[in-house]
Design a protein around this motif. Structure first.
Motif, short mmCIF file in Angstrom:
data_model
loop_
_atom_site.label_atom_id
_atom_site.label_comp_id
_atom_site.label_asym_id
_atom_site.label_seq_id
_atom_site.Cartn_x
_atom_site.Cartn_y
_atom_site.Cartn_z
N GLU A 240 -2.24 47.88 21.41
CA GLU A 240 -2.19 46.54 22.24
C GLU A 240 -2.06 45.40 21.25
O GLU A 240 -2.67 45.44 20.17
CB GLU A 240 -3.48 46.44 22.86
CG GLU A 240 -3.81 45.49 23.97
CD GLU A 240 -5.13 45.24 24.35
OE1 GLU A 240 -5.58 44.05 24.23
OE2 GLU A 240 -5.59 46.42 24.84
N VAL A 241 -1.30 44.49 21.29
CA VAL A 241 -0.87 43.30 20.59
C VAL A 241 -0.88 42.31 21.43
O VAL A 241 -0.51 41.87 22.46
CB VAL A 241 0.77 43.73 20.07
CG1 VAL A 241 0.86 42.39 19.16
CG2 VAL A 241 1.16 45.06 19.36
N SER A 242 -1.58 41.19 20.65
CA SER A 242 -1.95 39.90 21.26
C SER A 242 -1.90 38.75 20.16
O SER A 242 -1.89 39.14 18.97
CB SER A 242 -3.27 39.95 22.09
OG SER A 242 -4.29 40.03 21.18
N SER A 243 -1.77 37.46 20.53
CA SER A 243 -1.93 36.54 19.47
C SER A 243 -2.86 35.26 20.12
O SER A 243 -2.79 35.23 21.29
CB SER A 243 -0.49 36.00 19.20
OG SER A 243 0.21 35.41 20.22
N ALA A 244 -3.34 34.61 19.05
CA ALA A 244 -4.05 33.38 19.39
C ALA A 244 -4.01 32.39 18.20
O ALA A 244 -3.54 32.82 17.20
CB ALA A 244 -5.29 33.77 19.79
N GLY A 245 -4.54 31.08 18.45
CA GLY A 245 -4.61 30.30 17.54
C GLY A 245 -6.18 29.96 17.10
O GLY A 245 -6.97 30.25 17.81
N LEU B 173 6.46 42.42 17.23
CA LEU B 173 5.69 43.65 17.01
C LEU B 173 5.84 44.59 18.19
O LEU B 173 6.08 45.84 18.00
CB LEU B 173 4.46 43.54 16.33
CG LEU B 173 3.56 44.82 16.25
CD1 LEU B 173 4.34 45.69 14.98
CD2 LEU B 173 2.25 44.70 15.87
N ARG B 174 5.54 43.96 19.38
CA ARG B 174 5.41 44.55 20.53
C ARG B 174 7.05 45.40 20.79
O ARG B 174 7.08 46.49 21.13
CB ARG B 174 5.25 43.76 21.95
CG ARG B 174 3.84 43.49 22.11
CD ARG B 174 3.93 43.04 23.57
NE ARG B 174 2.44 42.56 23.87
CZ ARG B 174 2.18 41.41 24.35
NH1 ARG B 174 2.98 40.59 24.63
NH2 ARG B 174 1.03 41.25 24.41
N ALA B 175 7.98 44.52 20.67
CA ALA B 175 9.22 45.40 20.66
C ALA B 175 9.77 46.12 19.77
O ALA B 175 10.03 47.49 19.97
CB ALA B 175 10.34 43.92 20.57
N GLU B 176 8.97 46.40 18.54
CA GLU B 176 9.39 47.11 17.50
C GLU B 176 8.54 48.11 17.82
O GLU B 176 8.91 49.70 17.61
CB GLU B 176 9.01 46.64 16.30
CG GLU B 176 9.85 45.67 15.58
CD GLU B 176 11.29 46.26 15.23
OE1 GLU B 176 11.43 47.07 14.94
OE2 GLU B 176 12.15 45.25 15.65
N CYS C 41 7.07 42.71 10.73
CA CYS C 41 6.74 43.41 12.05
C CYS C 41 7.31 44.76 12.12
O CYS C 41 7.14 45.63 12.38
CB CYS C 41 6.91 42.59 13.11
SG CYS C 41 5.75 41.28 13.29
N LYS C 42 8.61 44.88 11.53
CA LYS C 42 9.16 46.23 11.49
C LYS C 42 8.50 47.15 10.57
O LYS C 42 8.35 48.37 10.87
CB LYS C 42 10.86 45.99 10.91
CG LYS C 42 11.68 45.47 11.93
CD LYS C 42 13.01 45.22 11.47
CE LYS C 42 13.96 44.49 12.62
NZ LYS C 42 15.29 44.51 12.30
N ILE C 43 8.11 46.68 9.43
CA ILE C 43 7.46 47.29 8.10
C ILE C 43 5.86 47.77 9.18
O ILE C 43 5.36 48.91 9.08
CB ILE C 43 7.26 46.49 7.07
CG1 ILE C 43 8.53 46.49 6.50
CG2 ILE C 43 6.17 47.19 6.33
CD1 ILE C 43 8.48 45.45 5.21
N LEU C 44 5.34 46.79 9.85
CA LEU C 44 4.05 46.95 10.53
C LEU C 44 4.04 47.91 11.49
O LEU C 44 3.18 48.82 11.68
CB LEU C 44 3.33 45.83 10.71
CG LEU C 44 1.87 45.56 11.21
CD1 LEU C 44 1.05 46.12 10.35
CD2 LEU C 44 1.47 44.13 11.70
N VAL D 229 5.15 34.76 17.66
CA VAL D 229 6.78 35.30 17.30
C VAL D 229 6.23 36.68 16.88
O VAL D 229 6.75 37.66 17.31
CB VAL D 229 7.29 34.64 16.26
CG1 VAL D 229 8.41 35.69 15.52
CG2 VAL D 229 8.22 33.31 16.67
N ALA D 230 5.05 36.84 16.10
CA ALA D 230 4.75 38.13 15.59
C ALA D 230 4.39 39.17 16.78
O ALA D 230 4.80 40.25 16.65
CB ALA D 230 3.44 37.99 14.59
#
Length: 148
Positions: A34-39, A21-24, A140-143, A16-17
């Protein structure tokens, strides 16, 4: 700049983040991040959490894709590593080079100045999912503004 979000399985919070964040950043005209995510755990190939996908869609976000596990190389190559909870923080420290630890932050800490974990809503009520989603969206808006 490379931002990497980490949670336990990459099926809910970090995913979700990444999307939010990409959209924001796009809304702010920021193209250099560049934004990504992982576990941290290997749930590679698992679908995103169905409840969180539905809630994200309620707010206009497409939460598709599949989970993936983070690599040591990816952690060390990221400029900002944002973990969702204290357990993830410790797990990432064990993988990340010591000289990169200054790039590691808890989500609530970097967004709100709060050194607590962002609760994992997995297998909880839909209301808990919604609360987690809204906290991630607000953070994410703040970030995004900080990164601009």
């Amino acid at each position: 700049m490379k931002v990497l979000f980490i949670c336990t399985a990459n099926i809910c919070r970090s995913a979700v983040a990444e999307v939010v964040l990409r959209a924001e950043l796009q809304a702010l005209g920021v193209e250099s991040v560049e934004v990504s995510s992982a576990g941290i755990r290997d749930f590679s190939g698992s679908n995103r959490d169905e409840t969180m996908c539905r809630i994200a869609a309620d707010y206009g976000y497409e939460l598709g894709g599949i989970a993936r596990q983070v690599t040591r190389e990816e952690l060390n190559a990221s400029d900002l590593v944002v973990v969702m909870d204290c357990k993830n923080y410790v797990d990432v420290q064990q993988l990340m080079n010591y000289d990169k630890w200054n790039r590691l932050h808890l989500f609530l800490e970097i967004c709100f100045g709060d050194n607590n974990s962002l609760m994992d809503p997995t297998f909880d009520t839909e209301e808990r999912y919604r609360q987690a989603f809204l906290k991630i969206q607000d953070g994410c808006k703040i970030l995004a503004r900080l990164l601009k």
